[in-house]
Design an enzyme around this catalytic site. Structure first.
Site, PDB file in Angstrom:
ATOM      1  N   ALA A  10      35.317 -64.361 -11.432  1.00 45.80           N
ATOM      2  CA  ALA A  10      35.730 -64.054 -12.824  1.00 45.80           C
ATOM      3  C   ALA A  10      35.246 -65.327 -13.737  1.00 45.80           C
ATOM      4  CB  ALA A  10      37.261 -63.701 -12.969  1.00 45.80           C
ATOM      5  N   SER A  11      34.627 -66.181 -12.885  1.00 46.29           N
ATOM      6  CA  SER A  11      34.694 -67.708 -13.657  1.00 46.29           C
ATOM      7  C   SER A  11      33.432 -67.603 -14.426  1.00 46.29           C
ATOM      8  CB  SER A  11      34.195 -68.839 -12.538  1.00 46.29           C
ATOM      9  OG  SER A  11      33.417 -68.273 -11.458  1.00 46.29           O
TER      10      SER A  11
ATOM     11  N   TYR B 196      20.023 -56.921  -1.230  1.00 48.37           N
ATOM     12  CA  TYR B 196      20.604 -56.601  -2.312  1.00 48.37           C
ATOM     13  C   TYR B 196      21.012 -55.305  -2.417  1.00 48.37           C
ATOM     14  CZ  TYR B 196      22.486 -57.137  -7.061  1.00 48.37           C
ATOM     15  OH  TYR B 196      23.273 -57.097  -8.300  1.00 48.37           O
TER      16      TYR B 196
HETATM   17  P1  NAP Z   1      26.664 -64.519 -11.912  1.00 49.89           P
HETATM   18  O1  NAP Z   1      26.557 -64.867 -13.256  1.00 49.89           O
HETATM   19  O2  NAP Z   1      25.994 -65.187 -10.873  1.00 49.89           O
HETATM   20  O3  NAP Z   1      28.174 -64.833 -11.475  1.00 49.89           O
HETATM   21  C1  NAP Z   1      28.816 -64.644 -10.236  1.00 49.89           C
HETATM   22  C2  NAP Z   1      30.279 -64.762  -9.995  1.00 49.89           C
HETATM   23  O4  NAP Z   1      30.702 -64.525  -8.791  1.00 49.89           O
HETATM   24  C3  NAP Z   1      30.739 -66.314 -10.258  1.00 49.89           C
HETATM   25  O5  NAP Z   1      31.887 -66.053 -10.752  1.00 49.89           O
HETATM   26  C4  NAP Z   1      30.961 -66.701  -8.880  1.00 49.89           C
HETATM   27  O6  NAP Z   1      31.778 -67.902  -8.772  1.00 49.89           O
HETATM   28  C5  NAP Z   1      31.501 -65.371  -8.141  1.00 49.89           C
HETATM   29  N1  NAP Z   1      31.029 -65.576  -6.811  1.00 49.89           N
HETATM   30  C6  NAP Z   1      29.911 -65.743  -5.985  1.00 49.89           C
HETATM   31  N2  NAP Z   1      30.017 -65.574  -4.613  1.00 49.89           N
HETATM   32  C7  NAP Z   1      31.275 -65.647  -4.386  1.00 49.89           C
HETATM   33  C8  NAP Z   1      32.208 -65.332  -3.442  1.00 49.89           C
HETATM   34  N3  NAP Z   1      31.726 -65.603  -2.247  1.00 49.89           N
HETATM   35  N4  NAP Z   1      33.669 -65.578  -3.499  1.00 49.89           N
HETATM   36  C9  NAP Z   1      33.912 -65.369  -4.735  1.00 49.89           C
HETATM   37  N5  NAP Z   1      33.246 -65.453  -6.057  1.00 49.89           N
HETATM   38  C10 NAP Z   1      32.021 -65.320  -5.866  1.00 49.89           C
HETATM   39  O7  NAP Z   1      26.531 -62.924 -11.469  1.00 49.89           O
HETATM   40  P2  NAP Z   1      26.901 -61.776 -12.491  1.00 49.89           P
HETATM   41  O8  NAP Z   1      25.437 -61.584 -12.981  1.00 49.89           O
HETATM   42  O9  NAP Z   1      27.885 -62.070 -13.256  1.00 49.89           O
HETATM   43  O10 NAP Z   1      27.038 -60.459 -11.422  1.00 49.89           O
HETATM   44  C11 NAP Z   1      28.489 -60.292 -11.188  1.00 49.89           C
HETATM   45  C12 NAP Z   1      28.240 -58.912 -10.435  1.00 49.89           C
HETATM   46  O11 NAP Z   1      27.806 -57.781 -11.194  1.00 49.89           O
HETATM   47  C13 NAP Z   1      27.760 -58.846  -8.868  1.00 49.89           C
HETATM   48  O12 NAP Z   1      28.387 -58.256  -8.113  1.00 49.89           O
HETATM   49  C14 NAP Z   1      26.225 -58.563  -9.351  1.00 49.89           C
HETATM   50  O13 NAP Z   1      25.659 -58.002  -8.334  1.00 49.89           O
HETATM   51  C15 NAP Z   1      26.528 -57.605 -10.460  1.00 49.89           C
HETATM   52  N6  NAP Z   1      25.386 -56.970 -11.105  1.00 49.89           N
HETATM   53  C16 NAP Z   1      24.974 -58.036 -11.915  1.00 49.89           C
HETATM   54  C17 NAP Z   1      23.858 -57.599 -12.879  1.00 49.89           C
HETATM   55  C18 NAP Z   1      23.173 -58.781 -13.822  1.00 49.89           C
HETATM   56  O14 NAP Z   1      21.971 -58.170 -14.272  1.00 49.89           O
HETATM   57  N7  NAP Z   1      23.474 -59.693 -13.933  1.00 49.89           N
HETATM   58  C19 NAP Z   1      23.425 -56.225 -12.755  1.00 49.89           C
HETATM   59  C20 NAP Z   1      23.941 -55.455 -12.099  1.00 49.89           C
HETATM   60  C21 NAP Z   1      24.893 -55.796 -11.154  1.00 49.89           C
HETATM   61  P3  NAP Z   1      31.390 -69.476  -8.890  1.00 49.89           P
HETATM   62  O15 NAP Z   1      31.232 -69.638 -10.582  1.00 49.89           O
HETATM   63  O16 NAP Z   1      32.629 -70.280  -8.588  1.00 49.89           O
HETATM   64  O17 NAP Z   1      30.247 -69.705  -8.229  1.00 49.89           O
END
Ligand code: NAP
Length: 257
Positions: free
Chosen positions: A11-12, A161
């Site tokens: 959630a960061s 993925y």
């Molecule tokens: P993001 O911007 O890369 O942020 C990832 C978040 O997950 C950060 O808060 C990070 O913490 C945390 N994280 C990563 N690895 C972790 C671990 N091992 N343990 C605990 N926390 C962890 O990603 P996002 O785009 O927001 O994606 C969030 C979710 O949505 C993911 O599951 C992704 O697959 C899914 N998703 C994303 C998209 C897209 O287009 N962006 C589309 C479909 C689904 P830190 O800040 O501490 O690194």
């Protein structure tokens, strides 16, 4: 009356932060989990507090079982309850490698974070929710998994993925089935292309695809688009729905002719 409490992984930043802000808006206190970026987690905490709710941060790598257990313990010790679990944290492969060349190391890392971690975190939280229901501490617990259009969309440059997200689809159905008798709903949000750090490296590619009509709604998704869908579930608007996959994708899933 004490506030309901949401445990949100990752959630960061990005989608997880969007979810934290939106569920705060429907009355939840929030445990903000992060992997390493404490500063960003504290920013999310400040945003939740700005919405008038309480927030605490907790570092835990959800790929590690002992970290996940510590995360649940910290949530219960801090807030005394868990009403909502959002399995949001996830990673893309470090390198987009072709299916014929990708490594087992990348596969293991992505699967451990995106599927194995959430699977056992959900098991742990579900058991705690059942105890809390029996003790009368909570009344309508819910679990939301953030999967992706990659559940059903082939991207051969990041097969691990896609496999991890397809697994989240089945995990949603399994826990929905098993937990229905306890009154716990389990649903899945399938985000499309959302503007976050994760999609930063492919921004120009997707800008072009979106402008050419890849998605019927021709814009990037935003973290709050996903956050509002989770908030609708959190607020109880989907309490007769379980095991469902809800697209938040600008219409990407439509087959078009
Ligand atoms: P993001 O911007 O890369 O942020 C990832 C978040 O997950 C950060 O808060 C990070 O913490 C945390 N994280 C990563 N690895 C972790 C671990 N091992 N343990 C605990 N926390 C962890 O990603 P996002 O785009 O927001 O994606 C969030 C979710 O949505 C993911 O599951 C992704 O697959 C899914 N998703 C994303 C998209 C897209 O287009 N962006 C589309 C479909 C689904 P830190 O800040 O501490 O690194």
């Amino acid at each position: 009356m004490p506030s309901k409490v949401a445990l949100i992984t990752g959630a960061s930043r990005g989608i997880g932060r969007g979810i934290a802000v939106e569920v705060a808006g429907v009355g939840y206190d929030v445990l903000v989990n992060y992997a390493g970026n404490r500063e960003a987690a504290l920013e999310t905490k400040a945003l939740v507090e700005g919405a008038g709710r309480r927030a605490e941060v907790c570092q835990a790598n959800i790929a590690r079982r002992e970290d996940a257990d510590r995360l649940v313990q910290a949530t219960v010790e801090t807030f005394g309850r868990i009403d909502l679990l959002v399995n949001n944290a996830g990673i893309a492969p470090k390198v987009r490698a072709d299916l014929l060349e990708a490594t087992p190391e990348s596969y293991d890392e992505v699967l451990a974070t995106n599927l194995r971690g959430p699977y056992f975190l959900t098991q742990t939280v579900a058991n705690r929710m059942i105890e809390m229901l029996r003790a009368g501490v909570i009344s309508s617990p819910r679990i939301v998994n953030i999967s992706s259009i990659s559940v059903y969309t082939s991207s051969p440059s990041r097969g691990e993925y896609c496999v991890s997200k397809a697994g989240i689809g089945m995990m949603t159905k399994l826990f929905a089935d098993r937990l229905a008798e306890h009154g716990i709903t389990v649903n899945e949000i399938q985000p499309g292309i959302i503007e976050t750090d994760m999609t930063g490296p492919v921004r120009a590619k997707y800008d072009k695809l979106i402008s050419e009509g890849l998605t019927p709604i021709r814009r990037w998704g935003r973290p709050e688009d996903v956050g509002r869908a989770v908030a609708a579930i959190a607020a109880g608007h989907f309490d007769f729905t379980t095991g469902a996959a809800i697209p938040v994708d600008g219409g990407f899933h439509l087959r078009r002719l």
